[in-house]
Design a protein around this motif. Structure first.
Motif, PDB file in Angstrom:
ATOM      1  N   PRO A 130       0.687  -1.259  -0.294  1.00 41.05           N
ATOM      2  CA  PRO A 130      -0.079  -0.060  -0.145  1.00 41.05           C
ATOM      3  C   PRO A 130       0.625   1.674  -0.017  1.00 41.05           C
ATOM      4  N   SER A 131       2.004   1.229   0.114  1.00 43.00           N
ATOM      5  CA  SER A 131       2.799   2.666   0.423  1.00 43.00           C
ATOM      6  C   SER A 131       3.433   2.910  -0.648  1.00 43.00           C
ATOM      7  N   VAL A 132       3.742   1.667  -1.057  1.00 46.78           N
ATOM      8  CA  VAL A 132       3.987   1.769  -2.904  1.00 46.78           C
ATOM      9  C   VAL A 132       3.095   2.344  -3.852  1.00 46.78           C
ATOM     10  N   VAL A 133       2.322   1.470  -3.716  1.00 48.19           N
ATOM     11  CA  VAL A 133       0.803   1.767  -4.385  1.00 48.19           C
ATOM     12  C   VAL A 133       0.789   3.707  -4.086  1.00 48.19           C
ATOM     13  N   GLU A 134      -0.137   3.543  -2.691  1.00 47.57           N
ATOM     14  CA  GLU A 134       0.509   4.779  -2.382  1.00 47.57           C
ATOM     15  C   GLU A 134       1.371   6.363  -3.160  1.00 47.57           C
ATOM     16  N   ASN A 135       2.354   6.174  -2.628  1.00 50.53           N
ATOM     17  CA  ASN A 135       3.206   6.702  -3.575  1.00 50.53           C
ATOM     18  C   ASN A 135       3.488   6.765  -5.144  1.00 50.53           C
ATOM     19  N   ILE A 136       3.024   5.752  -5.811  1.00 48.69           N
ATOM     20  CA  ILE A 136       3.215   6.403  -7.330  1.00 48.69           C
ATOM     21  C   ILE A 136       2.031   6.513  -8.128  1.00 48.69           C
ATOM     22  N   ALA A 137       0.307   6.614  -6.878  1.00 43.97           N
ATOM     23  CA  ALA A 137      -0.538   7.441  -7.109  1.00 43.97           C
ATOM     24  C   ALA A 137      -0.208   9.118  -6.512  1.00 43.97           C
ATOM     25  N   VAL A 138       0.429   9.023  -5.670  1.00 42.16           N
ATOM     26  CA  VAL A 138       0.689  10.765  -5.863  1.00 42.16           C
ATOM     27  C   VAL A 138       1.504  11.395  -6.257  1.00 42.16           C
ATOM     28  N   LEU A 139       2.522  10.574  -7.217  1.00 43.19           N
ATOM     29  CA  LEU A 139       2.899  10.964  -8.210  1.00 43.19           C
ATOM     30  C   LEU A 139       2.421  11.147  -9.373  1.00 43.19           C
ATOM     31  N   ARG A 140       1.948  10.148  -9.345  1.00 46.17           N
ATOM     32  CA  ARG A 140       1.363  10.471 -10.416  1.00 46.17           C
ATOM     33  C   ARG A 140       0.549  11.888 -10.746  1.00 46.17           C
ATOM     34  N   GLU A 141      -0.656  11.949  -9.716  1.00 48.82           N
ATOM     35  CA  GLU A 141      -1.087  13.129  -9.586  1.00 48.82           C
ATOM     36  C   GLU A 141      -0.364  14.355  -9.824  1.00 48.82           C
ATOM     37  N   ARG A 142       0.953  14.541  -9.657  1.00 50.16           N
ATOM     38  CA  ARG A 142       1.992  15.174  -9.438  1.00 50.16           C
ATOM     39  C   ARG A 142       2.227  15.633 -11.084  1.00 50.16           C
ATOM     40  N   GLY A 143       1.546  14.694 -11.997  1.00 52.15           N
ATOM     41  CA  GLY A 143       2.434  14.828 -13.448  1.00 52.15           C
ATOM     42  C   GLY A 143       3.658  13.632 -13.638  1.00 52.15           C
ATOM     43  N   VAL A 144       3.353  13.192 -12.691  1.00 58.97           N
ATOM     44  CA  VAL A 144       5.403  12.510 -13.413  1.00 58.97           C
ATOM     45  C   VAL A 144       4.533  11.481 -14.112  1.00 58.97           C
ATOM     46  N   HIS A 145       5.624  11.031 -15.513  1.00 59.82           N
ATOM     47  CA  HIS A 145       5.140   9.818 -15.999  1.00 59.82           C
ATOM     48  C   HIS A 145       6.189   8.671 -15.149  1.00 59.82           C
ATOM     49  N   ILE A 146       4.732   7.978 -15.019  1.00 55.56           N
ATOM     50  CA  ILE A 146       5.676   6.199 -14.540  1.00 55.56           C
ATOM     51  C   ILE A 146       5.251   5.232 -15.933  1.00 55.56           C
ATOM     52  N   VAL A 147       6.225   4.342 -15.857  1.00 56.72           N
ATOM     53  CA  VAL A 147       6.087   3.320 -17.155  1.00 56.72           C
ATOM     54  C   VAL A 147       6.631   1.926 -15.971  1.00 56.72           C
ATOM     55  N   GLU A 148       4.666   1.375 -16.197  1.00 60.01           N
ATOM     56  CA  GLU A 148       4.972  -0.121 -14.983  1.00 60.01           C
ATOM     57  C   GLU A 148       5.766  -0.691 -15.475  1.00 60.01           C
ATOM     58  N   PRO A 149       5.668  -1.481 -14.298  1.00 61.10           N
ATOM     59  CA  PRO A 149       7.133  -2.779 -14.151  1.00 61.10           C
ATOM     60  C   PRO A 149       5.732  -3.631 -15.257  1.00 61.10           C
ATOM     61  N   THR A 150       6.457  -4.590 -15.983  1.00 68.44           N
ATOM     62  CA  THR A 150       5.827  -5.673 -16.322  1.00 68.44           C
ATOM     63  C   THR A 150       6.183  -7.622 -15.379  1.00 68.44           C
ATOM     64  N   GLU A 151       5.347  -8.173 -15.908  1.00 69.21           N
ATOM     65  CA  GLU A 151       4.882  -9.279 -15.252  1.00 69.21           C
ATOM     66  C   GLU A 151       6.218 -10.136 -15.810  1.00 69.21           C
ATOM     67  N   GLY A 152       6.496 -10.777 -14.904  1.00 67.95           N
ATOM     68  CA  GLY A 152       7.563 -12.160 -15.752  1.00 67.95           C
ATOM     69  C   GLY A 152       8.266 -12.898 -14.889  1.00 67.95           C
ATOM     70  N   ARG A 153       9.338 -13.152 -14.729  1.00 69.20           N
ATOM     71  CA  ARG A 153      10.240 -13.985 -14.084  1.00 69.20           C
ATOM     72  C   ARG A 153      11.447 -12.937 -12.951  1.00 69.20           C
ATOM     73  N   LEU A 154      10.542 -12.945 -12.275  1.00 66.00           N
ATOM     74  CA  LEU A 154      11.944 -11.782 -10.857  1.00 66.00           C
ATOM     75  C   LEU A 154      12.875 -12.820 -10.481  1.00 66.00           C
ATOM     76  N   ALA A 155      13.692 -11.269  -9.648  1.00 71.67           N
ATOM     77  CA  ALA A 155      15.384 -12.455  -9.412  1.00 71.67           C
ATOM     78  C   ALA A 155      15.593 -12.878  -8.387  1.00 71.67           C
ATOM     79  N   GLY A 156      14.449 -13.495  -7.485  1.00 69.49           N
ATOM     80  CA  GLY A 156      13.988 -14.330  -6.553  1.00 69.49           C
ATOM     81  C   GLY A 156      13.466 -15.373  -7.810  1.00 69.49           C
ATOM     82  N   GLY A 157      13.527 -15.981  -8.633  1.00 68.87           N
ATOM     83  CA  GLY A 157      12.967 -16.831  -9.427  1.00 68.87           C
ATOM     84  C   GLY A 157      11.449 -16.907  -9.604  1.00 68.87           C
ATOM     85  N   ASP A 158      10.759 -15.987  -9.020  1.00 70.55           N
ATOM     86  CA  ASP A 158       9.626 -16.310  -8.796  1.00 70.55           C
ATOM     87  C   ASP A 158       8.220 -15.822  -9.781  1.00 70.55           C
TER      88      ASP A 158
END
Ligand code: CTP
Length: 397
Positions: A130-158
């Motif tokens: 929730p903290s990251v979700v909220e931070n991203i939402a606030v940045l978006r509101e301020r006009g920051v452009h967010i290029v969202e991460p994609t789905e896929g294999r992450l560093a931990g292998g999952d």
């Protein structure tokens, strides 16, 4: 695409930091001057020498101890046309949201009026926290452009959502932010790729179209602010900001194009639609021992001609003409028969032109203007010329 633009590339401490090298290379290829900044965390994943060698100038890491510029962050921030942070960690995102200026990158972010593109990369659980979700939402509101991460294999292998967006999408986002935005408020649907018509359960009638020109037109339109839908048979990566509807046959393409065309201002049929299809595809696999099959073909509907006939007031309809002979006269006939505003004629027998290539050479033909020739160029450059003409037509309406 980004000629003469000064882009600060901020790199923070994530496993994806190595991909910043590719982002930098692509930004430079697109004509930008890349000013790299790495945080202390980033240096644990990527050596400054690597990025220094491949960016436009040496990496800067320090807020203090800078002999040439005592206050580097204000200079870097003031001179930037754009700041791209890739990858951006949860920590950088939080600091930026809170206005915490702890290092050169966060200081630069606070000391700029340039637009900012943030490309997060982190573990899926962190991205959904929730903290990251909220931070991203606030940045978006301020006009920051967010290029969202994609789905896929992450560093931990999952597997999950959290991988840094691919470098091409990040560069597209930068181009979109800095682009002319002359397609803002316009919607465009582009068809791309060759249709595949089933003969039996495993065989198809196909053609050599790769879909690259249609994707380039979609990407160019999106980078200039249009809302873009691609109706595609190709399996190329979706351009940044473009909605892709996947289809296979001419019949499926017709359904999606008609549905989509109803609420789009501009239609571009870049797809190579089969003109004929087997009347009755076999349900199973045709067996060799049965001998050569008799395949009876029937015509497919001409999607473009039907869209041309059903054209709404103010709608712009664009087609392609793939020719091997009499390029201009054949293209002009298609232009009027299909009631088009523009036809892009290409001589598919010429070398490095048309189907499958990364380059193209075309002539843009309109009902009431002199033809415009575009010499051999990348498909993206051809797309730029096509969108320029579409913008001219739209501005006359
Ligand atoms: N097209 C279409 N539906 C079809 C065939 C073609 O919508 N069944 C569209 C193509 O997407 C292209 C344009 O019509 O934008 C011209 O396609 P092209 O293959 O050059 O010409 P055809 O009209 O098929 O005529 P020919 O094959 O005889 O050259």
């Amino acid at each position: 695409m980004l000629e003469g633009k000064r882009i600060v590339l901020g790199v923070t401490g994530g496993i994806a930091a190595y991909k910043a090298v590719e982002v930098s290379r692509r930004l430079i290829d697109a004509g930008a001057h890349v000013v790299p900044i790495m945080t202390a965390g980033a240096q644990k994943f990527l050596g400054t020498a690597t990025l220094s060698a491949l960016a436009s100038e040496p990496v800067q890491t320090e807020l203090w101890n800078n002999a040439t510029t005592p206050i580097p962050h204000t200079k870097i921030g003031q001179n930037a046309d754009l700041i791209v942070v890739a990858p951006a960690t949860a920590r950088l995102i939080a600091a930026y949201r809170m206005g915490l200026s702890t290092d050169l990158l966060t200081n630069t972010l606070l000391a700029t009026r340039a637009p900012v593109v943030v490309c997060p990369a982190m573990h899926a659980e962190m991205w959904e926290h929730p903290s990251v979700v909220e931070n991203i939402a606030v940045l978006r509101e301020r006009g920051v452009h967010i290029v969202e991460p994609t789905e896929g294999r992450l560093a931990g292998g999952d597997i999950g959502k959290g991988r840094l967006a691919d470098p091409a999408s990040i560069v597209e986002a930068a181009a979109r932010v800095l682009g002319p935005n002359d397609m803002e408020g316009t919607s465009i649907v582009v068809s791309a790729g060759g249709t595949r018509e089933p003969i039996d359960a495993v065989r198809v009638i196909a053609n050599r179209s790769s879909g690259k020109q249609g994707y380039a037109i979609a990407a160019e339109a999106a980078s200039r602010g249009a809302s873009v839908t691609l109706v595609s048979t190709a399996s190329l990566p979706a351009p940044y900001g473009v909605k892709v509807l996947q289809v296979e046959t001419a019949a499926e393409m017709k359904v999606q194009m008609e549905r989509t065309a109803a609420d789009h201002d501009i239609i571009v049929m870049a797809a190579a639609v089969a003109d004929f299809r087997p009347v009755k595809p076999a349900g199973g696999k045709l067996k060799k021992h049965a001998g050569p099959p008799e395949i009876t073909l029937e015509p497919t509907p001409d999607i473009l001609a039907e869209l041309g006939s059903a054209k709404r007031e103010g709608q712009i309809i664009v087609g392609f003409a793939a020719e091997t002979d009499d390029l201009l006269s054949n293209a002009s006939k298609k232009l009027s028969a299909k009631k088009l505003d523009l036809i892009i004629a290409n001589d598919v027998s010429a070398s490095r032109v048309g189907f499958g290539h990364d380059t193209n050479a075309v002539t843009l033909v309109r009902p009431d203007a002199e033809p415009v020739e575009i010499d051999l160029a990348s498909k993206r450059d051809v797309a730029r010329a096509v969108i320029d003409v579409i913008v001219t037509i739209r501005n006359r309406h």
